[in-house]
Design a protein around this motif. Structure first.
Motif, short mmCIF file in Angstrom:
data_model
loop_
_atom_site.label_atom_id
_atom_site.label_comp_id
_atom_site.label_asym_id
_atom_site.label_seq_id
_atom_site.Cartn_x
_atom_site.Cartn_y
_atom_site.Cartn_z
N PRO A 48 0.74 -1.11 -0.27
CA PRO A 48 0.26 0.09 0.27
C PRO A 48 0.58 1.21 -0.25
CG PRO A 48 -0.96 -1.83 1.72
CD PRO A 48 0.04 -2.59 0.66
N ALA A 49 2.00 1.03 0.87
CA ALA A 49 2.61 2.61 0.73
C ALA A 49 3.23 2.35 -0.86
CB ALA A 49 3.85 2.06 2.05
N THR A 50 3.91 1.55 -1.13
CA THR A 50 4.36 1.78 -2.58
C THR A 50 3.26 2.31 -3.58
OG1 THR A 50 5.97 0.26 -2.72
CG2 THR A 50 5.57 0.42 -4.61
N LEU A 51 1.82 2.24 -3.34
CA LEU A 51 1.51 2.36 -4.08
C LEU A 51 0.18 3.80 -3.87
CD1 LEU A 51 -2.57 0.38 -5.03
CD2 LEU A 51 -2.72 2.59 -4.28
N TYR A 52 0.40 4.64 -2.00
CA TYR A 52 -0.37 5.36 -1.94
C TYR A 52 1.37 6.72 -2.94
CZ TYR A 52 -3.84 4.06 0.18
OH TYR A 52 -5.58 3.84 0.27
N ARG A 53 2.68 5.89 -2.77
CA ARG A 53 3.40 7.05 -2.80
C ARG A 53 3.41 7.53 -4.59
NH1 ARG A 53 7.13 4.89 -0.48
NH2 ARG A 53 7.69 2.86 -2.86
#
Length: 212
Positions: A48-53
């Motif tokens: 999720p962190a990669t997606l939202y980045r």
């Protein structure tokens, strides 16, 4: 050795972004815009962190994921208005818009502005409806489009067309073409003599893998 690290990081970031966009098109395309972001991340095999980045908001992801469909919609409008045969241009616009919507539930949702975070698509919808109005005016002047046609008729048609989204993908495309043929027949001032091609049996129930 250290000089290669930034290049590798940029390459990984590009790959992640491409996977996220492909996943978004697949997930939103089949499940609609209500599908959660975590499902897109899972499908893309990123956290999720990669997606939202890459995409801080769902709206940003939706807009970029369906950029190709937005440009296709604009091309449909241009082609319809450029057609020297106004009735053919109007027919083509209806057929191609239906097919574009049938291919992606997410784009259909965004185009119809049914999802709050997809309001960027409102401008595309308004441009299309203005083009429909102009295309219809020209087709009516030829006497081939019913004089009582109004743009809201197309909106109602697209709302009804969304009911096809529960069908399997291939059956949905075939049903969309048949649906468009019947709608065009209803809009035509003079009925056509050729009926739409028969539609293969549609299975509305999900396949369970068990034989009957």
């Amino acid at each position: 050795m250290t000089g290669r690290l930034p290049h590798t990081a940029r390459s990984d970031a590009r790959d992640n972004r491409a996977r996220i966009l492909a996943a978004a098109r697949a997930v939103f395309g089949e499940e609609g815009l209500g599908a959660p972001m975590r499902e897109v991340a899972r499908h893309a095999d990123v956290g999720p962190a990669t997606l939202y980045r890459h995409f801080p908001t769902k709206r940003a992801l939706i807009v970029e994921a369906f950029d190709e469909q937005r440009r296709a919609c604009q091309a449909i409008v241009r082609d319809a208005l450029a057609d020297p045969d106004p009735w053919h241009g109007f027919r083509s616009l209806v057929e191609r818009i239906c097919e574009l919507h049938a291919r992606s539930r997410g784009f259909a949702d965004a185009f119809m502005a049914a999802f709050p975070e997809a309001m960027d698509f409102a401008a595309d919808r308004e441009r299309t409806l203005r083009a429909v109005a102009e295309s219809a005016r020209r087709a009516q002047e030829t006497g081939r489009l019913r004089p009582g046609f109004v743009v809201d008729d197309l909106v109602l048609m697209l709302m009804a067309h969304r009911g096809l989204q529960d069908a399997p993908h291939d059956a949905r495309l075939q049903a969309s073409r048949r649906f468009a043929a019947y709608v065009i027949e209803a809009f035509h001032a003079v009925p056509e003599t050729e009926a739409p091609a028969p539609l293969p049996e549609m299975r509305h129930r999900k396949q369970t893998g068990r034989s009957s």
